[in-house]
Design a protein around this motif. Structure first.
Motif, short mmCIF file in Angstrom:
data_model
loop_
_atom_site.label_atom_id
_atom_site.label_comp_id
_atom_site.label_asym_id
_atom_site.label_seq_id
_atom_site.Cartn_x
_atom_site.Cartn_y
_atom_site.Cartn_z
N GLN A 1 69.90 6.65 46.96
CA GLN A 1 71.23 7.08 47.42
C GLN A 1 72.21 7.16 46.25
OE1 GLN A 1 73.39 4.25 49.91
NE2 GLN A 1 74.19 5.94 51.12
N ILE A 2 72.22 6.13 45.41
CA ILE A 2 73.12 6.12 44.26
C ILE A 2 72.74 7.20 43.26
CG2 ILE A 2 73.87 4.74 42.29
CD1 ILE A 2 73.39 2.24 44.06
N THR A 3 71.44 7.31 42.98
CA THR A 3 70.98 8.29 42.00
C THR A 3 71.26 9.72 42.46
OG1 THR A 3 69.28 6.79 41.16
CG2 THR A 3 68.95 9.13 40.75
N ALA A 4 71.12 9.98 43.75
CA ALA A 4 71.34 11.34 44.26
C ALA A 4 72.78 11.80 44.04
CB ALA A 4 70.99 11.40 45.75
N ARG A 5 73.70 10.88 43.98
CA ARG A 5 75.10 11.26 43.83
C ARG A 5 75.45 11.71 42.42
NH1 ARG A 5 77.00 5.90 47.02
NH2 ARG A 5 76.94 6.71 49.17
N SER A 6 74.72 11.21 41.44
CA SER A 6 75.19 11.43 40.06
C SER A 6 74.13 11.83 39.06
CB SER A 6 75.87 10.15 39.56
OG SER A 6 74.94 9.06 39.58
N THR B 1 70.36 4.66 38.49
CA THR B 1 71.56 4.18 39.19
C THR B 1 72.57 3.61 38.20
OG1 THR B 1 70.75 1.89 39.48
CG2 THR B 1 70.16 3.51 41.19
N HIS C 1 71.56 16.96 44.88
CA HIS C 1 72.50 15.89 45.23
C HIS C 1 72.60 15.73 46.75
CE1 HIS C 1 73.65 15.63 41.03
NE2 HIS C 1 73.91 16.93 41.03
N ASP C 2 71.47 15.91 47.40
CA ASP C 2 71.38 15.75 48.85
C ASP C 2 71.09 14.28 49.15
OD1 ASP C 2 70.73 15.71 51.54
OD2 ASP C 2 69.49 17.53 51.47
N VAL C 3 72.16 13.52 49.32
CA VAL C 3 72.03 12.07 49.48
C VAL C 3 71.24 11.73 50.75
CG1 VAL C 3 73.29 9.91 49.80
CG2 VAL C 3 74.16 11.63 48.21
#
Length: 241
Positions: free
Chosen positions: A125-130, A171, A218-220
């Motif tokens: 989840q964290i990695t997908a954002r950034s 992350t 970036h598809d969380v």
């Protein structure tokens, strides 16, 4: 708390208790107080003997205990050096106990698999954002590196671990990376691929590829769902001995 209550007088003579334990405590206090910092060379054995009023065996035993705990590195022919403390060093200290815990109680394997799902859902989840384009390229390279290990059970699972640890590292949280590395290392001892379906390795690679695609977009929500499905599918590959 007075300063002298936190750190002992390191120049006072050592009495009672095992001498090497007392030397260890003094050396540990030197690190805590900042007298010794990461990268510093440790004082020579002779200097420590004179400072603490003890013999060489006590100093050597204390230094070896520090090395065993990852606090210092000992190199032949060179002065020992203070290590930078990291989450990885901390988890190394519980490695044997964790493995004993898992082997002594089979239900803990299921507990560990449940913990893995919670942890990796948070990481992806964290990695997908950034995640950056460079990180996506790295993950695709790890998928291909794993593909090159098809048919090599041990090498394949090591490549699998590298992929999941990379997501945790991305992350930016070193604790997540260290916990993931330790957890997957412990779990890999119970990898039983021969007991299950054929084509499992290609399925793993396909799912890893889909996870990377979702991270790239970036598809969380999609990445979290895909990671959950992936780990649910792989659960039966890990069973008590």
């Amino acid at each position: 708390m007075p300063a002298d209550a936190k750190f002992p007088d390191m120049d006072a003579p050592i009495v009672r208790k095992k001498l090497s334990d007392q030397v260890f405590e003094r050396l540990w206090a030197m690190i805590q107080s900042g007298e010794l910092t990461p990268g510093d060379a440790m004082p020579s054995e002779r200097a420590l003997m004179e400072r603490f009023g003890v013999g060489r065996p006590a100093v050597r035993e204390a230094l070896q205990s520090m090395a065993n705990k990852g606090l210092i590195s000992i190199s032949h022919g060179e002065r020992s050096k203070v290590n930078k403390l990291t989450p990885g060093i901390a988890f190394d200290q519980v490695d044997d106990i964790a493995k004993l815990l898992l082997s002594s109680e089979p239900s803990n394997i299921e507990n560990l698999k449940q913990f893995r799902k919670i942890l990796e859902a948070g990481s992806v989840q964290i990695t997908a954002r950034s995640c950056s384009a460079e990180e996506i390229a790295e993950l695709r390279g790890l998928v291909e590196a794993q593909r090159s290990k098809l048919g090599q059970d041990r090498a394949f699972i090591e490549a699998d671990i590298a992929f999941h640890v990379a997501i945790a590292r991305m992350t930016g949280n070193p604790l997540l990376q260290a916990v993931t590395q330790a957890m997957l290392s412990w779990l890999s001892e119970y990898y039983k691929p021969v007991l299950h379906w054929s084509g499992r390795e290609n399925t793993t690679l396909h799912e890893h590829g889909k996870i990377v695609d979702l991270l790239e977009r970036h598809d969380v929500a999609g990445a979290v769902t895909m990671m959950g499905d992936h780990l649910e599918r792989s659960d039966p590959l890990y069973e008590p001995n």
